[in-house]
Design a protein around this motif. Structure first.
Motif, PDB file in Angstrom:
ATOM      1  N   VAL A  85       0.813  -1.211   0.000  1.00 54.81           N
ATOM      2  CA  VAL A  85       0.000   0.000   0.000  1.00 54.81           C
ATOM      3  C   VAL A  85       0.849   1.265   0.000  1.00 54.81           C
ATOM      4  N   VAL A  86       2.118   1.140   0.324  1.00 56.44           N
ATOM      5  CA  VAL A  86       3.042   2.275   0.262  1.00 56.44           C
ATOM      6  C   VAL A  86       3.769   2.318  -1.076  1.00 56.44           C
ATOM      7  N   PHE A 126      -7.945   1.093   2.268  1.00 54.11           N
ATOM      8  CA  PHE A 126      -8.270   2.280   1.483  1.00 54.11           C
ATOM      9  C   PHE A 126      -8.695   1.904   0.067  1.00 54.11           C
ATOM     10  N   GLY A 127      -9.748   2.527  -0.384  1.00 52.49           N
ATOM     11  CA  GLY A 127     -10.127   2.525  -1.783  1.00 52.49           C
ATOM     12  C   GLY A 127      -9.850   3.889  -2.380  1.00 52.49           C
ATOM     13  N   TYR A 128     -10.409   4.124  -3.543  1.00 52.95           N
ATOM     14  CA  TYR A 128     -10.191   5.399  -4.231  1.00 52.95           C
ATOM     15  C   TYR A 128     -10.632   6.582  -3.372  1.00 52.95           C
ATOM     16  N   TYR A 161      -6.098  -1.323  -3.524  1.00 52.33           N
ATOM     17  CA  TYR A 161      -5.213  -0.291  -2.995  1.00 52.33           C
ATOM     18  C   TYR A 161      -3.919  -0.192  -3.789  1.00 52.33           C
ATOM     19  N   ALA A 162      -3.485  -1.307  -4.400  1.00 54.74           N
ATOM     20  CA  ALA A 162      -2.323  -1.242  -5.283  1.00 54.74           C
ATOM     21  C   ALA A 162      -2.665  -0.484  -6.549  1.00 54.74           C
ATOM     22  N   PHE A 270       0.222   0.477 -16.280  1.00 57.36           N
ATOM     23  CA  PHE A 270       0.815   0.059 -15.014  1.00 57.36           C
ATOM     24  C   PHE A 270       0.088  -1.207 -14.560  1.00 57.36           C
ATOM     25  N   VAL A 271       0.836  -2.260 -14.262  1.00 54.19           N
ATOM     26  CA  VAL A 271       0.210  -3.511 -13.858  1.00 54.19           C
ATOM     27  C   VAL A 271       0.964  -4.112 -12.681  1.00 54.19           C
ATOM     28  N   SER A 272       0.221  -4.622 -11.712  1.00 52.97           N
ATOM     29  CA  SER A 272       0.856  -5.362 -10.615  1.00 52.97           C
ATOM     30  C   SER A 272       0.334  -6.790 -10.605  1.00 52.97           C
ATOM     31  N   LEU A 273       1.264  -7.711 -10.372  1.00 52.38           N
ATOM     32  CA  LEU A 273       0.989  -9.149 -10.393  1.00 52.38           C
ATOM     33  C   LEU A 273       1.132  -9.677  -8.964  1.00 52.38           C
ATOM     34  N   PRO A 274       0.042 -10.145  -8.329  1.00 53.47           N
ATOM     35  CA  PRO A 274       0.064 -10.443  -6.893  1.00 53.47           C
ATOM     36  C   PRO A 274       0.346 -11.892  -6.513  1.00 53.47           C
ATOM     37  N   GLY A 275       0.559 -12.788  -7.485  1.00 54.13           N
ATOM     38  CA  GLY A 275       0.628 -14.200  -7.161  1.00 54.13           C
ATOM     39  C   GLY A 275       1.789 -14.596  -6.266  1.00 54.13           C
ATOM     40  N   VAL A 276       2.983 -14.054  -6.539  1.00 51.30           N
ATOM     41  CA  VAL A 276       4.150 -14.393  -5.713  1.00 51.30           C
ATOM     42  C   VAL A 276       3.929 -13.926  -4.281  1.00 51.30           C
TER      43      VAL A 276
END
Length: 550
Positions: A85-86, A126-128, A161-162, A270-276
């Motif tokens: 989240v940071v 947190f959301g938008y 949040y990401a 922009f993309v974040s991959l959360p599996g790891v």
């Protein structure tokens, strides 16, 4: 504040003069033209991807990007809290946590941005509607604010949040795609895409859409240690439904759909991959027992998660190359933090056979936007017994927001924190920095490398969250120690700080940067590489990226 790009007249004049001088040269003496600047950027954040994980699991597409692009072998995260989240917000703002609006998973609303002044909040909720006001209150622009002048900007992340951290407050020319609760179709509950602003229409939430993923699925995670933070749907894991795959595949499918539908009309993805990250939290990161797990399902574990994330990096790079956009696109590959794997005897959480019991290890207190977390782990109980904990967040560091911030009450709490298991030092916030208020327990550190890292980096890293909305006290912990789940983030340890930061595509060479590049340096470096003049003084440093010769 006008957060759009401002062209500086002197810069424009110098560029015009350089162009005229170049045009005056004869073709015989001018030589081949230099590579043109990229005008697009793709940022891939593989959550929890430490350099240790890249090496252990032989992530070949990531390693190829490191070899072929501009790698930064000495890179590190460069801030605390080293949490999702940071860091997603750090990456696209270039601001340290102490200047960006929140510093960790706890937040004291000193200015009353979200409600009554002084309220304590849990930031990963947190959301938008909470994140955007904090971003705007701090006053800095996001990368999307610069890019949306020249094309649409898209953010994709299964974590809300990401997504909102990466995206920033946004504009009509930006789009966010994340998850929310969805419909029930043929008796099956689903999650569906949502966002602010909304996802593009071709990322559908109708029954039958590829972008619905199943809920109510636990696989082999409803047992210790995964049950502390189990998979209960296909939000963060791929799942076993080929037509509705979740996690990293879901996010990458959305990115490829965006590239296909938008053609050349986008300027940032922009993309974040959360599996790891999910597998590391559940099974202890690099200590994952894999096949020794009862009722073993490889899909939830580290080996599968790292192979899946690696494949998605390859898919995105292949799509850029096949579309002919790779040379005009700067690609950034990084992580939001690494992962601390707790060694035997150095996990200080509690366990009850309840789904998500780990939240009681992470949090203590009654935040404005969640339940009262009133079941602290036994190791933290002496601090709770002081009666002075307004909120605490515990992972591979201990972060405390005190109710009574008087010197005497603060000293009492710090003295108790010093005695907690595996605490190496306690730090008290003093304005824009932290003072170490206890001796360093060097004997807890097992290697010269751990001691050297602490000596060089502990003060710097703790200071990055020295803001009045941040914690009053921080306790650093020895390596391989967590108070929460068996694989976690948060502190100063090398395994959570040493992450990859790679720049590729865009006409770059394969020459490495030898500097200690940090996450806050990504944003200013992207702007410099794209030739965009910043309108705000960022905390990060802009690096010149070496260009390939033609």
């Amino acid at each position: 504040m006008d957060r759009r790009r401002v062209l500086v007249p002197l810069t424009t004049a110098l560029l015009a003069f350089a162009a005229a001088a170049t045009g005056a040269q004869s073709e015989a003496t001018a030589g081949p033209p230099p590579p043109s600047r990229p005008d697009k950027v793709v940022i891939i954040v593989v959550d929890a991807l430490s350099k240790e994980i890249v090496d252990k699991y032989d992530m070949q597409n990531v390693q190829a990007l490191m070899a072929d692009g501009v790698d930064t072998p000495r890179s590190y995260l460069g801030h605390t809290g080293s949490v999702t989240v940071v860091t997603h917000n750090v990456i696209t703002s270039g601001m340290l946590p102490k200047h960006m609006g929140w510093t960790n998973e706890g937040y004291r609303d000193v200015d009353g941005v979200l409600g009554a002044p002084g309220g304590l909040y849990l930031t990963s909720n947190f959301g938008y509607d909470q994140m955007a006001p904090l971003q705007e209150h701090a006053g800095y622009p996001h990368l999307s604010d610069y890019l949306d002048d020249t094309g649409k900007v898209f953010t994709v992340s299964p974590k809300g949040y990401a997504a909102y951290g990466l995206a920033g407050p946004g504009s009509e020319n930006t789009s966010v795609t994340t998850f929310t609760s969805g419909p029930t179709c043929d008796g099956i509950r689903y999650r569906m895409p949502t966002g602010v602003p909304a996802p593009p229409a071709y990322i559908s939430s109708a029954c039958g859409s590829r972008y619905l993923v199943e809920r109510d699925k636990g696989y082999d995670t409803l047992q210790f240690p995964a049950q502390l933070y189990p998979a209960t749907d296909d939000r963060y894991v791929v799942g076993d439904e080929p037509a509705h795959q979740g996690g990293d595949v879901w996010a990458t499918d959305a990115v490829l759909d965006i590239m296909d539908h938008e053609g050349d009309g986008w300027s940032g993805i922009f993309v974040s991959l959360p599996g790891v990250d999910k597998a590391a939290h559940m099974w202890g990161g690099v200590n994952d027992p894999e096949g020794a797990t009862p009722n073993y399902d490889p899909m939830t574990h580290m080996e599968f998660a790292t192979a899946t994330a690696d494949a998605q990096v390859g898919r995105i790079m292949d799509a850029l190359e096949e579309s002919g956009q790779l040379d005009s696109t700067l690609v950034v590959l990084t992580a939001d933090h690494g992962s601390v794997a707790a060694d035997e005897g150095h996990w200080h959480g509690d366990f009850e056979p309840e789904n998500d019991y780990g939240f009681f290890n992470w949090y203590y207190g009654d935040p404005e936007n969640d339940i009262f977390y009133n079941r602290p782990q036994e190791a933290l109980q002496p601090l709770v017994d002081t009666g002075n904990v307004g909120f605490s967040y515990s992972d591979s560091s201990l972060n405390v927001w005190l109710t009574d911030q008087s010197p005497a009450a603060t000293r009492e709490a710090a003295a108790v924190m010093r005695t907690l298991p595996d605490v190496t030092a306690v730090w008290h916030r003093n304005g824009d920095h932290f003072d170490r208020v206890t001796p360093v327990r060097w004997k807890l550190m097992r290697s010269p490398g751990e001691k050297a890292w602490f000596s060089r980096k502990a003060q710097e890293l703790v200071d990055t969250q020295a803001a009045d909305y941040g914690p009053d006290l921080v306790a650093t912990l020895r390596d391989d120690t967590t108070y929460s789940v068996l694989g976690d983030h948060g502190g100063i340890q090398r395994s959570t700080q040493q992450i990859p930061i790679v720049f590729a595509g865009g006409g770059l060479s394969s020459k490495d940067l030898r500097a200690e590049v940090r996450s806050i340096d990504i944003m200013p470096t992207v702007l410099r590489t794209l030739g965009i003049e910043p309108t705000y003084d960022m905390d990060g440093k802009a690096y010149w990226l070496p260009r390939a010769k033609r």
